[in-house]
Design a protein around this motif. Structure first.
Motif, PDB file in Angstrom:
ATOM      1  N   TYR A   6       4.085   4.827  -3.503  1.00 55.28           N
ATOM      2  CA  TYR A   6       4.796   3.750  -2.805  1.00 55.28           C
ATOM      3  C   TYR A   6       3.985   2.459  -2.882  1.00 55.28           C
ATOM      4  O   TYR A   6       2.820   2.425  -2.478  1.00 55.28           O
ATOM      5  N   VAL A   7       4.617   1.421  -3.398  1.00 57.08           N
ATOM      6  CA  VAL A   7       4.022   0.092  -3.446  1.00 57.08           C
ATOM      7  C   VAL A   7       4.713  -0.719  -2.353  1.00 57.08           C
ATOM      8  O   VAL A   7       5.885  -1.060  -2.468  1.00 57.08           O
ATOM      9  N   ASN A   9       5.516  -3.799  -0.079  1.00 56.66           N
ATOM     10  CA  ASN A   9       5.494  -5.237   0.181  1.00 56.66           C
ATOM     11  C   ASN A   9       5.657  -5.423   1.686  1.00 56.66           C
ATOM     12  O   ASN A   9       6.738  -5.195   2.219  1.00 56.66           O
ATOM     13  N   THR A  17       9.385  -8.461  -3.790  1.00 52.93           N
ATOM     14  CA  THR A  17       9.406  -7.060  -4.207  1.00 52.93           C
ATOM     15  C   THR A  17       9.956  -6.909  -5.612  1.00 52.93           C
ATOM     16  O   THR A  17       9.443  -6.112  -6.410  1.00 52.93           O
ATOM     17  N   MET A  24       5.485  -3.671 -12.603  1.00 55.59           N
ATOM     18  CA  MET A  24       5.134  -2.254 -12.712  1.00 55.59           C
ATOM     19  C   MET A  24       5.630  -1.619 -14.012  1.00 55.59           C
ATOM     20  O   MET A  24       5.206  -0.508 -14.356  1.00 55.59           O
ATOM     21  N   ILE A  35       6.983   5.349  -9.342  1.00 57.94           N
ATOM     22  CA  ILE A  35       6.454   4.159  -8.678  1.00 57.94           C
ATOM     23  C   ILE A  35       7.622   3.459  -7.987  1.00 57.94           C
ATOM     24  O   ILE A  35       8.528   2.943  -8.647  1.00 57.94           O
ATOM     25  N   CYS A  37       8.762   0.526  -5.387  1.00 62.36           N
ATOM     26  CA  CYS A  37       8.395  -0.694  -4.674  1.00 62.36           C
ATOM     27  C   CYS A  37       9.357  -0.901  -3.511  1.00 62.36           C
ATOM     28  O   CYS A  37      10.575  -0.894  -3.708  1.00 62.36           O
ATOM     29  N   ILE A  75       0.175   1.882  -1.858  1.00 59.40           N
ATOM     30  CA  ILE A  75      -0.469   0.630  -2.241  1.00 59.40           C
ATOM     31  C   ILE A  75       0.001  -0.443  -1.263  1.00 59.40           C
ATOM     32  O   ILE A  75       1.209  -0.657  -1.100  1.00 59.40           O
ATOM     33  N   ALA A  77       0.703  -3.946  -0.942  1.00 57.47           N
ATOM     34  CA  ALA A  77       0.897  -5.036  -1.907  1.00 57.47           C
ATOM     35  C   ALA A  77       0.930  -6.386  -1.206  1.00 57.47           C
ATOM     36  O   ALA A  77       1.920  -7.115  -1.221  1.00 57.47           O
ATOM     37  N   ILE A  98      -4.418  -4.216  -2.682  1.00 60.26           N
ATOM     38  CA  ILE A  98      -4.451  -4.997  -3.917  1.00 60.26           C
ATOM     39  C   ILE A  98      -5.590  -6.003  -3.951  1.00 60.26           C
ATOM     40  O   ILE A  98      -6.074  -6.358  -5.029  1.00 60.26           O
ATOM     41  N   THR A 204      -1.617  -6.261  -7.920  1.00 60.17           N
ATOM     42  CA  THR A 204      -0.832  -5.041  -7.709  1.00 60.17           C
ATOM     43  C   THR A 204      -0.909  -4.144  -8.939  1.00 60.17           C
ATOM     44  O   THR A 204      -1.019  -2.915  -8.820  1.00 60.17           O
ATOM     45  N   VAL A 208      -2.297  -0.288  -8.744  1.00 57.85           N
ATOM     46  CA  VAL A 208      -1.490   0.830  -9.224  1.00 57.85           C
ATOM     47  C   VAL A 208      -2.191   1.517 -10.395  1.00 57.85           C
ATOM     48  O   VAL A 208      -2.174   2.750 -10.500  1.00 57.85           O
TER      49      VAL A 208
END
Length: 219
Positions: A6-7, A9, A17, A24, A35, A37, A75, A77, A98, A204, A208
Motif C-alpha cells: 500500500y502506497v 497518500n 495519488t 509506479m 502496488i 496507491c 509506504i 507517500a 519516502i 516514492t 517502493v
C-alpha cells in the motif's frame, strides 16, 4: 493473504495519488506484490504544516491497522513521513517513508544532495529529519519553489520553478544529485533531470524500490 504493498497518500488530493500511481508503472511486475496507491479522504488537502503532519499521521495509522492483514507493506507517500514510526511499532509490518528512503537513495548517487521543496515553511521540518538521520553534512541545501500541493498541477509553472531551484542547488550550493521534496512532484522527475543534468530521485519510487527488494529477500 499479504500480497498488497500500500502506497498511502495522506492528503485528500486524488490528482497527487494519480501522479504517484503513474510513477509506479516501472516497478510493477508479474509475480510481484500488487502496488496499490490510495488516497486518505479524511486527510488535509496538502500536508504542508506540522499540524497537517500530525493530523495525517493518525489517518495513516488508522488505514494501516484496518489493512494489516492484506498488507505486504506500507509506504507513507508524504515527504514528512507522517505516521511512519507508529507504523513501525506494529509487529511484523514493513513500513517505509519516502523522505527517509529518498535521502538514502540520493546518498548512493552523489556526495551531496539538494532538495527541491514546495514551500519555505517545509524546509525546517526537513532539516529536523536530516538531523535525526545524522546526514546533515551530506545535504547541500534546500530551495523552495513557493507552490503548495494543489498548485503543483500547473505543469509549466511548476516545472519552470523546479528547474530554477535545481539549477540553484547545482550551481550555487554544490549539489550533485537532486531529491524532490514532495510526492506531488512525481510527474516532473525526468524533465527536471534532463534540464539540470543531475540524477533526480523521486522519493516514492525510491521507497517502493526498497520495499520490493526487502519483500523479495524476506527482510
Amino acid at each position: 493473504m499479504r500480497d498488497t504493498l500500500y502506497v498511502i497518500n495522506p492528503n485528500s488530493s486524488q490528482a497527487v495519488t494519480a501522479g504517484i500511481d503513474t510513477a509506479m508503472a516501472p516497478l510493477r511486475r508479474a509475480g510481484g506484490p500488487r502496488i496499490e496507491c490510495v488516497t486518505l479522504a479524511d486527510g488535509p488537502p496538502g500536508v504542508q504544516t506540522q499540524q497537517d503532519v500530525d493530523r495525517a499521521a493518525l489517518s495513516v495509522l488508522r488505514f494501516a491497522q484496518e489493512h494489516q492483514e492484506s498488507a505486504a507493506g506500507f509506504i507513507t507517500a508524504c515527504f514528512s513521513d507522517p505516521g511512519l514510526h507508529m507504523l513501525r511499532e506494529m509487529p511484523g509490518t514493513l513500513s517505509l517513508g519516502i523522505s527517509e528512503c529518498g535521502a538514502l537513495t540520493a546518498l548512493t548517487l552523489g556526495q551531496r544532495f539538494g532538495v527541491v521543496a514546495i514551500l519555505q515553511g517545509s524546509i525546517a521540518r526537513h532539516w529536523r529529519n536530516w538531523g535525526a538521520m545524522g546526514i546533515t553534512q551530506r545535504v547541500a541545501g534546500e530551495v523552495a519553489i513557493g507552490r503548495g500541493v494543489a498548485a503543483l498541477a500547473d505543469h509549466d509553472a511548476t516545472l519552470s520553478a523546479m528547474v530554477a531551484a535545481g539549477l540553484q542547488l547545482r550551481d550555487e550550493q554544490g549539489a550533485n544529485v537532486l531529491l524532490m521534496g514532495c510526492a506531488g512532484m512525481a510527474a516532473y522527475r525526468e524533465p527536471l533531470q534532463d534540464a539540470t543534468g543531475l540524477p533526480v530521485v523521486e522519493p516514492t519510487q525510491a521507497a517502493v524500490s526498497m520495499a520490493l527488494g526487502r519483500i523479495q529477500l524476506g527482510w
